[in-house]
Motif scaffolding. Structure first.
Motif, PDB file in Angstrom:
ATOM      1  N   TRP A  14       0.872  -1.173   0.000  1.00  0.00           N
ATOM      2  CA  TRP A  14       0.000   0.000   0.000  1.00  0.00           C
ATOM      3  C   TRP A  14       0.909   1.223   0.000  1.00  0.00           C
ATOM      4  O   TRP A  14       1.696   1.435   0.939  1.00  0.00           O
ATOM      5  N   LEU A  15       0.806   2.046  -1.043  1.00  0.00           N
ATOM      6  CA  LEU A  15       1.685   3.194  -1.223  1.00  0.00           C
ATOM      7  C   LEU A  15       0.871   4.486  -1.253  1.00  0.00           C
ATOM      8  O   LEU A  15      -0.133   4.573  -1.957  1.00  0.00           O
ATOM      9  N   TYR A  16       1.349   5.507  -0.504  1.00  0.00           N
ATOM     10  CA  TYR A  16       0.676   6.801  -0.491  1.00  0.00           C
ATOM     11  C   TYR A  16       1.500   7.819  -1.273  1.00  0.00           C
ATOM     12  O   TYR A  16       2.705   7.973  -1.040  1.00  0.00           O
ATOM     13  N   LEU A  17       0.833   8.547  -2.184  1.00  0.00           N
ATOM     14  CA  LEU A  17       1.482   9.524  -3.049  1.00  0.00           C
ATOM     15  C   LEU A  17       0.921  10.911  -2.719  1.00  0.00           C
ATOM     16  O   LEU A  17      -0.262  11.189  -2.963  1.00  0.00           O
ATOM     17  N   HIS A  18       1.755  11.769  -2.159  1.00  0.00           N
ATOM     18  CA  HIS A  18       1.302  13.096  -1.743  1.00  0.00           C
ATOM     19  C   HIS A  18       1.151  14.029  -2.941  1.00  0.00           C
ATOM     20  O   HIS A  18       1.532  13.711  -4.070  1.00  0.00           O
ATOM     21  N   GLY A  19       0.628  15.220  -2.674  1.00  0.00           N
ATOM     22  CA  GLY A  19       0.352  16.178  -3.727  1.00  0.00           C
ATOM     23  C   GLY A  19       1.469  17.185  -3.955  1.00  0.00           C
ATOM     24  O   GLY A  19       2.530  17.141  -3.322  1.00  0.00           O
ATOM     25  N   PHE A  20       1.199  18.111  -4.853  1.00  0.00           N
ATOM     26  CA  PHE A  20       2.126  19.177  -5.237  1.00  0.00           C
ATOM     27  C   PHE A  20       2.475  20.041  -4.024  1.00  0.00           C
ATOM     28  O   PHE A  20       1.599  20.431  -3.259  1.00  0.00           O
ATOM     29  N   ALA A  21       3.761  20.335  -3.855  1.00  0.00           N
ATOM     30  CA  ALA A  21       4.256  21.178  -2.757  1.00  0.00           C
ATOM     31  C   ALA A  21       3.937  20.600  -1.385  1.00  0.00           C
ATOM     32  O   ALA A  21       3.934  21.303  -0.384  1.00  0.00           O
ATOM     33  N   SER A  22       3.666  19.305  -1.330  1.00  0.00           N
ATOM     34  CA  SER A  22       3.434  18.615  -0.065  1.00  0.00           C
ATOM     35  C   SER A  22       4.578  17.631   0.149  1.00  0.00           C
ATOM     36  O   SER A  22       5.635  17.755  -0.469  1.00  0.00           O
ATOM     37  N   VAL A  30      -0.279  10.965   6.923  1.00  0.00           N
ATOM     38  CA  VAL A  30       0.002  10.546   8.300  1.00  0.00           C
ATOM     39  C   VAL A  30      -1.252   9.965   8.948  1.00  0.00           C
ATOM     40  O   VAL A  30      -1.197   8.945   9.649  1.00  0.00           O
ATOM     41  N   TRP A  31      -2.397  10.599   8.716  1.00  0.00           N
ATOM     42  CA  TRP A  31      -3.649  10.131   9.308  1.00  0.00           C
ATOM     43  C   TRP A  31      -4.023   8.738   8.795  1.00  0.00           C
ATOM     44  O   TRP A  31      -4.376   7.848   9.579  1.00  0.00           O
ATOM     45  N   LEU A  32      -3.926   8.534   7.482  1.00  0.00           N
ATOM     46  CA  LEU A  32      -4.259   7.235   6.905  1.00  0.00           C
ATOM     47  C   LEU A  32      -3.249   6.172   7.322  1.00  0.00           C
ATOM     48  O   LEU A  32      -3.613   5.006   7.540  1.00  0.00           O
ATOM     49  N   ASP A  33      -2.004   6.552   7.451  1.00  0.00           N
ATOM     50  CA  ASP A  33      -0.968   5.633   7.931  1.00  0.00           C
ATOM     51  C   ASP A  33      -1.349   5.098   9.308  1.00  0.00           C
ATOM     52  O   ASP A  33      -1.316   3.881   9.564  1.00  0.00           O
ATOM     53  N   ALA A  34      -1.734   6.006  10.220  1.00  0.00           N
ATOM     54  CA  ALA A  34      -2.116   5.595  11.569  1.00  0.00           C
ATOM     55  C   ALA A  34      -3.391   4.752  11.550  1.00  0.00           C
ATOM     56  O   ALA A  34      -3.505   3.767  12.297  1.00  0.00           O
ATOM     57  N   ARG A  45       4.641   5.848   2.732  1.00  0.00           N
ATOM     58  CA  ARG A  45       4.424   7.201   2.223  1.00  0.00           C
ATOM     59  C   ARG A  45       5.645   7.624   1.404  1.00  0.00           C
ATOM     60  O   ARG A  45       6.707   7.881   1.953  1.00  0.00           O
ATOM     61  N   LEU A  46       5.466   7.651   0.094  1.00  0.00           N
ATOM     62  CA  LEU A  46       6.581   7.938  -0.801  1.00  0.00           C
ATOM     63  C   LEU A  46       6.925   9.425  -0.800  1.00  0.00           C
ATOM     64  O   LEU A  46       6.074  10.280  -0.550  1.00  0.00           O
ATOM     65  N   ASN A  47       8.169   9.719  -1.108  1.00  0.00           N
ATOM     66  CA  ASN A  47       8.627  11.099  -1.266  1.00  0.00           C
ATOM     67  C   ASN A  47       8.674  11.424  -2.757  1.00  0.00           C
ATOM     68  O   ASN A  47       9.535  10.944  -3.493  1.00  0.00           O
ATOM     69  N   LEU A  48       7.724  12.266  -3.215  1.00  0.00           N
ATOM     70  CA  LEU A  48       7.664  12.641  -4.627  1.00  0.00           C
ATOM     71  C   LEU A  48       8.247  14.024  -4.884  1.00  0.00           C
ATOM     72  O   LEU A  48       8.013  14.611  -5.950  1.00  0.00           O
ATOM     73  N   ARG A  75       2.241  -6.971  -6.280  1.00  0.00           N
ATOM     74  CA  ARG A  75       1.128  -6.079  -6.583  1.00  0.00           C
ATOM     75  C   ARG A  75       1.106  -4.935  -5.585  1.00  0.00           C
ATOM     76  O   ARG A  75       1.633  -5.044  -4.476  1.00  0.00           O
ATOM     77  N   ALA A  76       0.463  -3.837  -5.979  1.00  0.00           N
ATOM     78  CA  ALA A  76       0.402  -2.665  -5.110  1.00  0.00           C
ATOM     79  C   ALA A  76      -0.947  -1.971  -5.234  1.00  0.00           C
ATOM     80  O   ALA A  76      -1.591  -2.006  -6.282  1.00  0.00           O
ATOM     81  N   VAL A  77      -1.355  -1.349  -4.143  1.00  0.00           N
ATOM     82  CA  VAL A  77      -2.485  -0.438  -4.101  1.00  0.00           C
ATOM     83  C   VAL A  77      -1.922   0.964  -3.966  1.00  0.00           C
ATOM     84  O   VAL A  77      -1.067   1.209  -3.109  1.00  0.00           O
ATOM     85  N   LEU A  78      -2.361   1.892  -4.811  1.00  0.00           N
ATOM     86  CA  LEU A  78      -1.870   3.258  -4.768  1.00  0.00           C
ATOM     87  C   LEU A  78      -2.951   4.187  -4.248  1.00  0.00           C
ATOM     88  O   LEU A  78      -4.082   4.175  -4.742  1.00  0.00           O
ATOM     89  N   ILE A  79      -2.605   4.996  -3.250  1.00  0.00           N
ATOM     90  CA  ILE A  79      -3.494   6.022  -2.720  1.00  0.00           C
ATOM     91  C   ILE A  79      -2.838   7.355  -3.036  1.00  0.00           C
ATOM     92  O   ILE A  79      -1.762   7.665  -2.517  1.00  0.00           O
ATOM     93  N   GLY A  80      -3.442   8.162  -3.913  1.00  0.00           N
ATOM     94  CA  GLY A  80      -2.820   9.381  -4.375  1.00  0.00           C
ATOM     95  C   GLY A  80      -3.673  10.605  -4.129  1.00  0.00           C
ATOM     96  O   GLY A  80      -4.874  10.596  -4.389  1.00  0.00           O
ATOM     97  N   SER A  81      -3.036  11.676  -3.645  1.00  0.00           N
ATOM     98  CA  SER A  81      -3.726  12.929  -3.353  1.00  0.00           C
ATOM     99  C   SER A  81      -3.323  14.003  -4.360  1.00  0.00           C
ATOM    100  O   SER A  81      -2.125  14.224  -4.585  1.00  0.00           O
TER     101      SER A  81
END
Length: 243
Positions: A14-22, A30-34, A45-48, A75-81
């Protein structure tokens, strides 16, 4: 004494992809991670912000996500903001390792929406000077972003089409009061797609008032990916939902 959280025997990353300037320490990430840690599901939580915030590159973001997907059989699930949602969708359209998406206010029509927000004068200045002055939400300071990210997005749209061609089950949560990424683009992209569920909430772009709703929808939607089974079939979503 409380029992430890259940740990899945196997399953996708499970991978989290943050948004622009985040960044990886964004509020939603962080909330979803917890939230998922309590269920024994690790969220990476990837560093983009690659190769740097100043020279932010869409192609470098895509490469970072591809490297995090694991071996060819994994396989992976991507959660992107926001922009991370667009990167997640662009990854899924070409990567068989992606099994499902959760997109939070995805930045579809990225270039068009940037132009709308900046106006003609601001847009011309960015092109002319090469750098855009903007807020860095992760480091709480002003920063510069090179115009190259726009050029990459335009080239990608020209080569692959402005709409990502995603065939995997996808959940979108988008605020109707979003003045950064207009919800109408999520509506248009989701229309007629049986494998896409669009949930509209009474919230803005950050979706911070909708974290519980996001978790509830994502928990239900991603239930097939919690264990070891590899669920990759296209399924009929439950249709659009609105508060």
């Amino acid at each position: 004494m409380n029992a430890p959280p259940p740990v899945p025997t196997s399953g996708p990353r499970w991978l989290y992809l943050h948004g622009f300037a985040s960044g990886p320490a964004s509020t939603k990430g962080v909330w979803l991670d917890a939230h998922w840690a309590k269920q024994g599901i690790p969220l990476e939580r990837l560093n983009l912000r690659v190769p740097s915030m100043e020279h932010l590159s869409l192609n470098a973001m895509l490469a970072t996500v591809r490297d995090a997907l694991g071996a060819p059989h994994e396989r992976a699930v991507l959660i992107g903001s926001s922009l991370g949602g667009l990167v997640a969708a662009r990854t899924a359209e070409r990567e068989p390792r992606v099994g499902a998406l959760v997109l939070l206010a995805p930045a579809f029509h990225f270039v068009e929406q940037l132009q709308r927000r900046m106006g003609a004068e601001g847009w011309s200045q960015w092109q002319r000077e090469g750098f855009l002055e903007t807020d860095d939400h992760a480091e709480k300071r002003r920063t510069r972003v090179h115009h190259g990210i726009v050029e990459e997005a335009q080239a990608m749209d020209a080569a692959r089409g402005v709409w990502p061609d995603v065939r995997v089950p996808t959940l979108i949560v988008h605020g109707r009061r979003d003045d950064t990424c207009d919800v109408r683009y999520s509506r248009e992209w989701a229309q007629g797609k049986r494998h896409v569920r669009l949930v509209e909430v009474d919230d803005g772009h950050e979706l911070t008032a909708s974290l519980e709703r996001i978790a509830k929808e994502a928990d239900a939607f991603l239930a097939p990916w919690r264990g070891g089974e590899d669920t990759r079939q296209v399924f009929t979503a439950n249709g659009p939902a609105r508060d």
